[in-house]
Design a protein around this motif. Structure first.
Motif: not given
Length: 92
Positions: A39-47
């Motif tokens: 899919g489309i990567l919307a967001c991610l964090d440091g974890y």
């Protein structure tokens, strides 16, 4: 002073740079269980917690389900890869 080392470091990309650059683009997220989410990567964090849009779930290479939005807990992620094809092309 050696300029060669400085030149090489200027073109080096970190994993964080890569992840920032693919936000908003099609990706494949492979889980430790072997399941793929495309899919489309919307967001991610440091974890490595991931939010995706237009997500498709693939088990053993076969489409099993489609989700509008999906959230994946980071400790389940084996890797994130850029998708070589658009979602509209599907698996052919």
């Amino acid at each position: 002073m050696s300029i060669g080392g400085e030149k090489g470091s200027a073109s080096t990309k970190t994993p964080a740079d890569f992840l920032k650059s693919i936000r908003g683009h099609p990706v494949v997220v492979k889980l430790n269980s072997g399941v793929d989410y495309r899919g489309i990567l919307a967001c991610l964090d440091g974890y490595m917690n991931i939010a995706m849009e237009q997500t498709e779930e693939y088990v053993n290479g076969q489409l099993k389900n489609k989700y509008g939005d999906a959230f994946i807990r980071g400790n389940n992620v084996l890797y994130i890869s850029t998708s070589k094809r658009t979602l509209a092309e599907g698996s052919s």
